[in-house]
Design a protein around this motif. Structure first.
Motif, PDB file in Angstrom:
ATOM      1  N   MET A 462       0.934  -1.073  -0.202  1.00  0.00           N
ATOM      2  CA  MET A 462       0.311  -0.082  -0.161  1.00  0.00           C
ATOM      3  C   MET A 462       0.656   1.527   0.144  1.00  0.00           C
ATOM      4  SD  MET A 462      -2.505  -1.408   3.086  1.00  0.00           S
ATOM      5  CE  MET A 462      -1.706  -1.079   4.511  1.00  0.00           C
ATOM      6  N   GLN A 463       0.538   2.086  -0.316  1.00  0.00           N
ATOM      7  CA  GLN A 463       1.301   3.319  -0.305  1.00  0.00           C
ATOM      8  C   GLN A 463       1.441   4.209   0.424  1.00  0.00           C
ATOM      9  OE1 GLN A 463       2.699   4.721  -3.723  1.00  0.00           O
ATOM     10  NE2 GLN A 463       3.820   5.980  -2.087  1.00  0.00           N
ATOM     11  N   ALA A 464       0.679   4.064   2.040  1.00  0.00           N
ATOM     12  CA  ALA A 464       0.216   4.668   3.115  1.00  0.00           C
ATOM     13  C   ALA A 464       1.831   4.018   3.667  1.00  0.00           C
ATOM     14  CB  ALA A 464      -0.509   4.722   4.012  1.00  0.00           C
ATOM     15  N   MET A 465       2.114   2.731   3.307  1.00  0.00           N
ATOM     16  CA  MET A 465       2.819   1.163   3.944  1.00  0.00           C
ATOM     17  C   MET A 465       4.606   2.157   3.475  1.00  0.00           C
ATOM     18  SD  MET A 465       4.319  -0.097   6.435  1.00  0.00           S
ATOM     19  CE  MET A 465       2.620  -0.355   6.987  1.00  0.00           C
ATOM     20  N   LYS A 466       4.307   2.284   2.272  1.00  0.00           N
ATOM     21  CA  LYS A 466       5.504   2.651   1.873  1.00  0.00           C
ATOM     22  C   LYS A 466       6.287   4.042   2.169  1.00  0.00           C
ATOM     23  CE  LYS A 466       5.706   1.462  -3.017  1.00  0.00           C
ATOM     24  NZ  LYS A 466       5.306   1.907  -4.222  1.00  0.00           N
ATOM     25  N   ASN A 467       5.596   4.807   1.929  1.00  0.00           N
ATOM     26  CA  ASN A 467       5.486   6.499   2.060  1.00  0.00           C
ATOM     27  C   ASN A 467       6.084   6.119   3.875  1.00  0.00           C
ATOM     28  OD1 ASN A 467       4.294   7.390   0.102  1.00  0.00           O
ATOM     29  ND2 ASN A 467       2.165   7.786   1.325  1.00  0.00           N
ATOM     30  N   LYS A 468       5.621   4.916   4.855  1.00  0.00           N
ATOM     31  CA  LYS A 468       5.906   5.208   6.421  1.00  0.00           C
ATOM     32  C   LYS A 468       7.966   4.837   6.269  1.00  0.00           C
ATOM     33  CE  LYS A 468       1.608   4.626   8.266  1.00  0.00           C
ATOM     34  NZ  LYS A 468       1.506   3.655   9.585  1.00  0.00           N
ATOM     35  N   PHE A 469       7.663   3.393   5.378  1.00  0.00           N
ATOM     36  CA  PHE A 469       9.549   2.796   5.255  1.00  0.00           C
ATOM     37  C   PHE A 469      10.363   3.835   4.517  1.00  0.00           C
ATOM     38  CE2 PHE A 469      12.003   0.587   2.358  1.00  0.00           C
ATOM     39  CZ  PHE A 469      12.469  -0.399   3.010  1.00  0.00           C
ATOM     40  N   LEU A 470       9.536   4.786   3.839  1.00  0.00           N
ATOM     41  CA  LEU A 470      10.442   5.446   2.986  1.00  0.00           C
ATOM     42  C   LEU A 470      10.974   6.590   3.815  1.00  0.00           C
ATOM     43  CD1 LEU A 470       9.228   6.706  -1.007  1.00  0.00           C
ATOM     44  CD2 LEU A 470      11.574   5.018   0.056  1.00  0.00           C
ATOM     45  N   ALA A 471      10.108   7.219   4.760  1.00  0.00           N
ATOM     46  CA  ALA A 471      10.495   8.138   5.981  1.00  0.00           C
ATOM     47  C   ALA A 471      11.140   7.710   6.854  1.00  0.00           C
ATOM     48  CB  ALA A 471       9.610   8.487   6.462  1.00  0.00           C
ATOM     49  N   THR A 472      10.507   6.389   7.671  1.00  0.00           N
ATOM     50  CA  THR A 472      12.135   5.476   7.761  1.00  0.00           C
ATOM     51  C   THR A 472      13.339   5.490   7.369  1.00  0.00           C
ATOM     52  OG1 THR A 472       9.870   4.107   9.108  1.00  0.00           O
ATOM     53  CG2 THR A 472      12.556   3.676  10.056  1.00  0.00           C
ATOM     54  N   TRP A 473      13.825   5.075   6.733  1.00  0.00           N
ATOM     55  CA  TRP A 473      14.951   4.560   5.823  1.00  0.00           C
ATOM     56  C   TRP A 473      15.229   6.485   5.894  1.00  0.00           C
ATOM     57  CZ3 TRP A 473      16.895   7.142   1.179  1.00  0.00           C
ATOM     58  CH2 TRP A 473      17.793   6.869   0.673  1.00  0.00           C
ATOM     59  N   GLN A 474      14.900   7.398   5.577  1.00  0.00           N
ATOM     60  CA  GLN A 474      15.190   8.551   5.322  1.00  0.00           C
ATOM     61  C   GLN A 474      15.877   9.198   6.622  1.00  0.00           C
ATOM     62  OE1 GLN A 474      16.125  10.513   2.702  1.00  0.00           O
ATOM     63  NE2 GLN A 474      17.205  11.534   4.763  1.00  0.00           N
ATOM     64  N   ARG A 475      15.480   8.662   7.857  1.00  0.00           N
ATOM     65  CA  ARG A 475      15.596   8.725   9.275  1.00  0.00           C
ATOM     66  C   ARG A 475      16.486   8.669   9.125  1.00  0.00           C
ATOM     67  NH1 ARG A 475      11.660   7.832  14.560  1.00  0.00           N
ATOM     68  NH2 ARG A 475      12.907   8.840  16.141  1.00  0.00           N
ATOM     69  N   LEU A 476      17.221   7.199   9.347  1.00  0.00           N
ATOM     70  CA  LEU A 476      18.308   6.091   9.720  1.00  0.00           C
ATOM     71  C   LEU A 476      19.240   7.233   9.292  1.00  0.00           C
ATOM     72  CD1 LEU A 476      18.967   3.759  11.402  1.00  0.00           C
ATOM     73  CD2 LEU A 476      18.754   2.706   9.124  1.00  0.00           C
ATOM     74  N   ARG A 477      19.095   7.133   7.727  1.00  0.00           N
ATOM     75  CA  ARG A 477      19.640   7.718   7.454  1.00  0.00           C
ATOM     76  C   ARG A 477      20.507   8.826   7.624  1.00  0.00           C
ATOM     77  NH1 ARG A 477      20.604   8.485   0.988  1.00  0.00           N
ATOM     78  NH2 ARG A 477      22.577   9.520   1.285  1.00  0.00           N
ATOM     79  N   GLY A 478      19.413  10.394   8.074  1.00  0.00           N
ATOM     80  CA  GLY A 478      19.443  11.204   8.696  1.00  0.00           C
ATOM     81  C   GLY A 478      20.637  11.396  10.037  1.00  0.00           C
ATOM     82  N   VAL A 479      20.214  10.294  10.679  1.00  0.00           N
ATOM     83  CA  VAL A 479      20.812   9.969  12.613  1.00  0.00           C
ATOM     84  C   VAL A 479      22.025  10.296  12.105  1.00  0.00           C
ATOM     85  CG1 VAL A 479      20.491   8.591  14.753  1.00  0.00           C
ATOM     86  CG2 VAL A 479      18.658   9.764  13.173  1.00  0.00           C
ATOM     87  N   LEU A 480      22.568   8.696  11.534  1.00  0.00           N
ATOM     88  CA  LEU A 480      23.955   8.643  10.962  1.00  0.00           C
ATOM     89  C   LEU A 480      24.871   9.480  10.640  1.00  0.00           C
ATOM     90  CD1 LEU A 480      23.418   4.572  10.188  1.00  0.00           C
ATOM     91  CD2 LEU A 480      24.088   5.796  12.144  1.00  0.00           C
ATOM     92  N   GLU A 481      24.219  10.162   9.325  1.00  0.00           N
ATOM     93  CA  GLU A 481      24.668  10.710   8.508  1.00  0.00           C
ATOM     94  C   GLU A 481      25.430  12.850   9.207  1.00  0.00           C
ATOM     95  OE1 GLU A 481      23.389  11.435   4.904  1.00  0.00           O
ATOM     96  OE2 GLU A 481      23.433   9.603   4.163  1.00  0.00           O
ATOM     97  N   ALA A 482      24.637  12.641  10.579  1.00  0.00           N
ATOM     98  CA  ALA A 482      24.576  13.690  11.291  1.00  0.00           C
ATOM     99  C   ALA A 482      25.910  14.143  12.445  1.00  0.00           C
ATOM    100  CB  ALA A 482      23.216  14.459  12.185  1.00  0.00           C
ATOM    101  N   ASP A 483      26.325  12.891  12.363  1.00  0.00           N
ATOM    102  CA  ASP A 483      27.729  12.536  13.541  1.00  0.00           C
ATOM    103  C   ASP A 483      28.574  12.103  12.626  1.00  0.00           C
ATOM    104  OD1 ASP A 483      28.158  12.179  16.201  1.00  0.00           O
ATOM    105  OD2 ASP A 483      28.847  10.315  15.542  1.00  0.00           O
ATOM    106  N   PRO A 484      29.983  13.110  12.546  1.00  0.00           N
ATOM    107  CA  PRO A 484      30.931  13.036  11.822  1.00  0.00           C
ATOM    108  C   PRO A 484      31.516  11.212  12.720  1.00  0.00           C
ATOM    109  CG  PRO A 484      31.014  14.447  14.126  1.00  0.00           C
ATOM    110  CD  PRO A 484      29.649  13.975  13.930  1.00  0.00           C
ATOM    111  N   ASP A 485      32.100  10.752  12.932  1.00  0.00           N
ATOM    112  CA  ASP A 485      31.953   9.614  13.514  1.00  0.00           C
ATOM    113  C   ASP A 485      31.482   8.677  12.914  1.00  0.00           C
ATOM    114  OD1 ASP A 485      34.048  10.284  15.422  1.00  0.00           O
ATOM    115  OD2 ASP A 485      32.771  10.253  17.240  1.00  0.00           O
ATOM    116  N   LEU A 486      29.823   8.828  12.088  1.00  0.00           N
ATOM    117  CA  LEU A 486      29.245   7.922  12.033  1.00  0.00           C
ATOM    118  C   LEU A 486      28.770   8.100  10.886  1.00  0.00           C
ATOM    119  CD1 LEU A 486      27.262   6.304  15.238  1.00  0.00           C
ATOM    120  CD2 LEU A 486      28.897   5.106  14.001  1.00  0.00           C
TER     121      LEU A 486
END
Length: 526
Positions: A462-486
């Motif tokens: 479903m599109q709604a679940m796809k949106n949630k999946f993509l949002a989680t994927w992007q949030r994960l990247r943001g959490v890691l890339e915001a830290d210089p060590d990770l």
């Protein structure tokens, strides 16, 4: 088996390909090389290469400007030469640029599946790296402050080599000449002798490489002068200035400040002749340069200074016993493309007295002259990869401890080995360990959520679940890339997960691997 290695980058990178060549040669393979035409003369220094093709990069680019059809014909000529003259069974591409990837795919068109290692493209033109090591090699080149691996070891792993011979030994210039007096070695001897000032006393030669790829990565000329005076006074070494004609102004500044005999060979040596000169030196004092890598490959002792974005753990000389120096500043190494807020003070932090002291074996971490300097000696680690030991008391600092921690776990992740059971005391400061635990814990939970969302999405697209999946994927990247060590882990996750396309089962498996990494690092940081 015939292996064709593609290395279409700089001189130093070409020299650093030697351990890859050594590994394949030790496995009984016949090795060919495709390199840029302006560096093809240096290929004569590579040991174990059976066949060399020069790629006319600048000529093909110029042809594109005139008539793209001319460039296509030139490209086709190279492809035919490789196929007809050498006939490789496997293409190993160590250059991550898109043109190199396309060239590797073109050369492998008739070789079947799995005939490219390192950097390639898929049938749709998207990046298709053949291992996590390859992906990390590309990403670490832009995030070198976070990389715990020497680029040579990344080359080797990207090529699919692990425990094979990793010898950096280059071919000695003129070693195949029957009459040595007419060879490059004799020419180097004559060049040094003729340029030595009359009456100068000589106990040995000190090579001095003043230039660097960037101004900010160049140790000041006055520091080289200070160090040369110390080596002349205490070891009797006469400085030999090395470099290109374009760097001649630096040599003139050195000679204007230096008050002893010196030999100026800047702009006077071809690459093979430079190699021959290096074999006659007692020590090379240098910035992070191709000359440094050439000296290390020829067995010449190296003392190298790493400034700005350069650090020994990434691009240090691939020879055990080499000495490397860098500024002991919190901002070093600095980020690529970032303006320096400190007026490039790192260039002046490394003192000539410290460099001389460590080379001469008289310096200690507590000595006053060593203030502001981190000193390292290269060693082969227990994992078979190049490593460094601190000579200046920096083994227990946070930066060194974090590099060791990354090295331990990233290698196992990339090699597909278990991540459990390798924990040991991390030694990080409480503040840094607490910060990392918070980020790693959040990343672990996001990866677990991503796995569950992918499973639901596979069953109910479903599109709604796809949106949630993509949002989680992007949030994960943001959490890691915001830290210089990770940051590099976040970039690697994004790169590898995007490469899976819409294959949810592959994304779930990848997320599981990364979650295991987060859990292993968390256990280590407890």
């Amino acid at each position: 088996m015939k292996i064709l290695i593609l290395n279409l980058t700089r001189f130093g990178d070409l020299i650093q390909t030697q351990p890859v060549i050594s590994g394949f040669a030790a496995a009984g393979c016949r090795v060919g090389l495709l390199c840029l035409d302006n560096f093809s003369s240096a290929a004569a220094l590579l040991r174990g290469v059976e066949w060399v093709a020069a790629f006319p990069g600048s000529r093909l680019l110029a042809a594109l400007d005139r008539d793209w059809r001319e460039a296509v014909h030139g490209f086709a000529d190279i492809r035919r030469e490789v196929a007809d003259v050498f006939g490789p069974d496997l293409i190993v591409n160590l250059t991550p640029s898109l043109p190199a990837r396309l060239l590797a795919r073109s050369l492998a068109l008739d070789l079947g599946p799995g005939s490219v290692r390192g950097f390639g493209v898929d049938e749709h033109g998207f990046n298709a790296d053949t291992s996590s090591w390859s992906a990390f090699l590309q990403l670490a080149s832009g995030n070198r402050g976070a990389s715990p691996f020497n680029v040579v070891d990344l080359f080797r792993r990207a090529a699919g080599l692990r425990h094979e011979d990793a010898s950096p030994d280059l071919r000695l210039p003129g070693s195949d000449t029957e009459d040595e007096e007419s060879g490059l070695l004799a020419e180097a001897e004559a060049l040094l002798s003729e340029a030595l000032p009359d009456g100068a006393e000589l106990s040995g030669w000190l090579g001095v490489q003043l230039g660097a790829s960037e101004e900010r990565r160049r140790w000041p000329v006055s520091r080289f002068v200070e160090a040369a005076r110390l080596f002349a006074l205490q070891e009797g070494l006469v400085p030999v200035l090395l470099g290109t004609e374009a760097e001649a102004a630096l040599g003139q500044r050195f000679l204007a400040e230096y008050d002893g005999p010196a030999v100026n060979l800047m702009g006077r040596t071809s690459l093979p002749l430079l190699g021959a000169v290096l074999t006659r030196l007692d020590l090379l004092l240098t910035n992070d340069t191709g000359t440094m890598h050439l000296a290390a490959g020829l067995g010449t002792p190296v003392a190298a200074v790493f400034l700005a974005t350069a650090q020994p753990f990434d691009t240090g000389p691939y020879r055990e016993g080499s000495l490397c120096f860098e500024p002991d500043l919190d901002c070093h190494p600095c980020a690529f493309g970032a303006a320096c807020p400190n007026d490039h003070r790192c260039r002046w932090a490394v003192r000539a007295e410290a460099v001389h002291g460590f080379v001469a074996g008289t310096a200690t971490g507590e000595a006053r002259d060593n203030a502001g300097t981190r000193a390292w000696r290269s060693v082969r680690g227990a994992d078979g990869l190049m490593d460094f030991v601190s000579l200046s008391g920096h083994a227990s600092c946070d930066r060194t401890r974090w590099i060791a921690l990354q090295r331990r776990y990233y290698r196992r992740l990339f090699d597909g080995e278990p991540l459990e059971g390798v924990e040991e005391a991390h030694g990080l400061s409480p503040e840094r360990a607490e910060r990392l635990r918070g980020i790693l814990g959040e990343a672990r939970e996001l990866l677990f959520l991503l796995e569950r969302q992918a499973e639901v999405l596979a069953a109910h697209p479903m599109q709604a679940m796809k949106n949630k999946f993509l949002a989680t994927w992007q949030r994960l990247r943001g959490v890691l890339e915001a830290d210089p060590d990770l940051e590099v882990v976040g970039l690697l996750w994004g790169f590898e997960s995007q490469a899976q396309g819409d294959r949810l089962d592959s994304i779930v498996a990848l997320a599981g691997r990364y979650r295991s990494l987060m859990e292993a690092l968390l256990r280590a940081l407890q």
